[in-house]
Each structure stands twice: as C-alpha cells, then as structure tokens.
Design a protein around this motif. Structure first.
Motif, PDB file in Angstrom:
ATOM      1  N   HIS A  40      -6.988  -7.863 -20.582  1.00  0.00           N
ATOM      2  CA  HIS A  40      -5.563  -7.680 -20.297  1.00  0.00           C
ATOM      3  C   HIS A  40      -4.843  -8.930 -20.766  1.00  0.00           C
ATOM      4  CE1 HIS A  40      -2.028  -7.282 -17.324  1.00  0.00           C
ATOM      5  NE2 HIS A  40      -1.844  -6.446 -18.317  1.00  0.00           N
ATOM      6  N   GLN A  65      -2.934  -4.672 -12.721  1.00  0.00           N
ATOM      7  CA  GLN A  65      -1.573  -5.172 -12.528  1.00  0.00           C
ATOM      8  C   GLN A  65      -0.584  -4.052 -12.819  1.00  0.00           C
ATOM      9  OE1 GLN A  65      -1.175  -8.893 -14.625  1.00  0.00           O
ATOM     10  NE2 GLN A  65       1.042  -8.780 -14.451  1.00  0.00           N
ATOM     11  N   SER A  68       2.816  -3.721 -15.728  1.00  0.00           N
ATOM     12  CA  SER A  68       2.676  -4.752 -16.759  1.00  0.00           C
ATOM     13  C   SER A  68       3.031  -4.144 -18.106  1.00  0.00           C
ATOM     14  CB  SER A  68       1.234  -5.265 -16.792  1.00  0.00           C
ATOM     15  OG  SER A  68       1.036  -6.029 -17.960  1.00  0.00           O
TER      16      SER A  68
END
Length: 200
Positions: A40, A65, A68
């Motif tokens: 990521h 997350q 994002s």
C-alpha cells in the motif's frame, strides 16, 4: 514458467479485511507453490505485508486503510521448478467492496392480506458492522409462469411485498450492497418461498 495466476480480491468484511483468490489456466502439471503479498503506497513509504493464506489458492489481509486514494497492490507469484510468474492486481479498497449474500430470508403470509407477503432477512454474518456501514438491499421475486421482477434498493431488513398473485407460491431472493454504492452487489441469497394468506 507456470501460467500467470488470475487474481481477484473482494472486501466481503469491509472495512476489516480483503479476501483474494486465484486460479491458474492451464493447470500446472508440476507442484506449484504460491507467494502472496500486498503493498500500500509507493516507494520507500510503502507498507508491505503478507496476504495470509486461507486456502490452497486464497489469502486475506486486514488492518486496511479506509478511503485511501492510494491503491493497494496484491502480488501473487506462482513458483515451480520451471520458474516463477507474478500477477499484480491494483485496486482502491472501496471499489472492491462486495458483501456476501443476505442470510435467513423468511417469507410469511400477513393475516387478512391476500395480495401481500412479509419478507424478512439478516445482513450477511461476514459483514462486521452493519450499524456503522449499512447495507442496502434489492429483492427479486417470481411465481410460476411469471417474469422475474427486481425492486429496490431498500435500507431496511424487512419489506412488505404488495400486488402479489393470490393463492400462488412466490420465490424470492435478496442481494446486498454497501449503502454508499461503493463496489458491487452481493450474489443473490438462497431462495425462499411463500404463499399469501388465503380465506380459511
């Protein structure tokens, strides 16, 4: 080398985890192992980790997350004595939301109502926080000889179906999608059937 794995990933337990699976075509003749990782972010700031195996050709990872704008990239590498072949699958988390089908669909007659059916169901058990991340639902139904109709989406987990065929068995299924319209609808639930109330 082995064939390139065809990989797909879905967030069936949004926002807790991402589940990935893959297939190889043609099927390798030699014993083939798989290494699955995710990344990521780009460059030195990238967070990388193992996509933990959940089956011979599936894996999942958590601690994701939300919202994002940086894609996640899953890397599945097939390894056998002839070499290695890697497939990268980039995605934004919200684009791969796909709940499991709703559960416990029940179809009940409503006393005194010959043209109505009460439908009730539960969110999929794998969807962790339905109160914070609501789902919306579509309903499809048919009776013998009719065209299938699809209605919705609706936010509640019950619905009174009106204008149904009196004295006729109706077959009903429900599908779920993230309330914000992210990702895709689930597959249809297992069907349930019911007949409206009839004069005794």
């Amino acid at each position: 080398p082995p064939a390139l794995p065809a990989v797909e990933c879905w967030a069936i337990s949004y926002p807790q985890a991402v589940n990935c699976s893959w297939v190889l075509a043609p099927e390798p003749l030699l014993d083939t192992d798989f290494v699955a990782t995710y990344r990521h972010g780009m460059g030195g700031a990238a967070e990388t980790g193992e996509c933990v195996r959940t089956g011979p050709r599936s894996c999942s990872f958590g601690d994701v997350q939300m919202f994002s704008l940086t894609p996640y990239v899953v890397n599945v590498t097939a390894v056998n004595p002839l070499g290695a072949a890697s497939r990268l699958l980039p995605f934004l988390l919200e684009n791969i939301i796909k709940p499991d089908p709703p559960e416990d669909l029940r179809v009940s007659p409503i006393p005194g109502e010959t043209k109505k059916l009460l439908l009730e169901w539960s969110p999929p058990g794998s969807w962790p926080f339905p109160e914070y991340f609501p789902l919306k639902y579509c309903i499809r139904y048919a009776w013998e000889g009719s065209v299938t109709k699809t209605i919705g989406p609706y936010e509640q987990t019950s619905y009174t179906l009106t204008g149904v065929q009196p004295g006729t068995l109706h077959h009903i299924q429900v599908a779920a999608k993230d309330f914000t319209d992210s990702g895709e609808f689930s597959a249809w639930s297992l069907p349930a059937s019911g007949t409206p109330w009839m004069e005794p």
